[in-house]
Design a protein around this motif. Structure first.
Motif: not given
Length: 278
Positions: A169-176, A213-223
């Motif tokens: 089982v894997v609980l995931c935080s909501p996507v941003p 957090e994972i997706i947030g880090r991706k956004y950090d590198d985007m315009e």
């Protein structure tokens, strides 16, 4: 008291910030549901950010591109307009639970509809804010009274019951959401809720992936314009490009979990995704 008021304010903000985005309760009663095969299954329980229609697309719809269909089957039971509360009360969780096989993987992501009020103002979808045993009674239009549990109570119930069937089982935080500061830089999302999901995973001895957090880090590198281009509405639902980015984030998170539960199931595309570690 100050901390309580801050928590309430955060929850209210989360519920109001993207009130302009349409969040209908999807009716799939006339649709055939995908059934599990003899292969191991990756079950997905979630809301419209995981499975959607038309221009809007959820990450669960693209997850299979990164897994080998000869080795594993993705069964995406996410549906728009559901919260952790209504996914249970609708009977959808029990349907999944009845078909889980030992060794299956279960991915769970809720939150976008849990933020709202518990009563008709939130379409009877909101859950009690927190992860404890607090309950509230809510009168329904048919005269019945529903006992509503906390967001964490529902997540822990999902984790505990799936784990009892021998599933991973894997609980995931909501996507941003799509959120920017005054300089146009992306803001972190779901701060309090991410901690709740992690605490629930820890309490039940299951895995946790911090998608926010994972997706947030991706956004950090985007315009800013690049992030804008990933969404199909004001700031909640992704389009095809955003869904694919989020699906890659899920695979990255899975590859970083202890025991690497999907390593033997990855497709060539999945093997190319960089591992994300906590």
């Amino acid at each position: 008291m100050g901390a309580i008021f801050r928590l309430l304010a955060a929850c209210l903000l989360a519920g109001q910030l993207f009130a302009g985005d349409e969040r209908p309760v999807v009716d799939d009663s006339m649709e055939a549901k995908e059934q599990p095969s003899a292969l191991p299954s990756v079950w997905i329980a979630g809301d419209s950010t995981v499975k959607n229609r038309g221009e809007m697309r959820g990450w669960g719809q693209d997850l299979g591109d990164y897994l080998d269909p000869r080795k594993v089957q993705v069964v995406n039971r996410a549906i728009g307009g559901r919260s952790s509360r209504t996914f249970l009360t609708d009977g959808r969780w029990d349907e999944i639970l009845g078909d889980i096989k030992r060794g299956d993987l279960v991915l769970i992501q809720f939150g976008h509809n849990d933020v709202g009020p518990l009563d008709e103002r939130g379409k009877f979808r909101g859950s009690v804010k927190g992860i404890g045993d607090e309950i509230e009674s809510v009168a329904k239009p048919d005269g019945s009274v529903e006992t509503v549990h906390s967001y964490g109570w529902y997540l822990k119930h999902f984790a505990r019951t799936a784990k009892s069937k021998g599933a991973v089982v894997v609980l995931c935080s909501p996507v941003p959401h799509k959120k920017f500061d005054r300089q146009g830089r992306p803001l972190r999302d779901w701060d309090t809720w991410r901690g709740w999901v992690e605490a629930c995973a820890r309490a039940e001895g299951v895995s946790f992936i911090d998608l926010a957090e994972i997706i947030g880090r991706k956004y950090d590198d985007m315009e800013t314009a690049e992030i804008e281009a990933l969404f199909a509405d004001k700031g909640t639902h992704t389009n095809a490009a955003g869904a694919r980015l989020n699906a890659c984030a899920v695979i990255a998170g899975l590859k970083g979990l202890p025991g690497a539960p999907v390593d033997g199931w990855l497709s060539a595309a999945g093997r190319e995704i960089e591992t994300s570690r906590p």
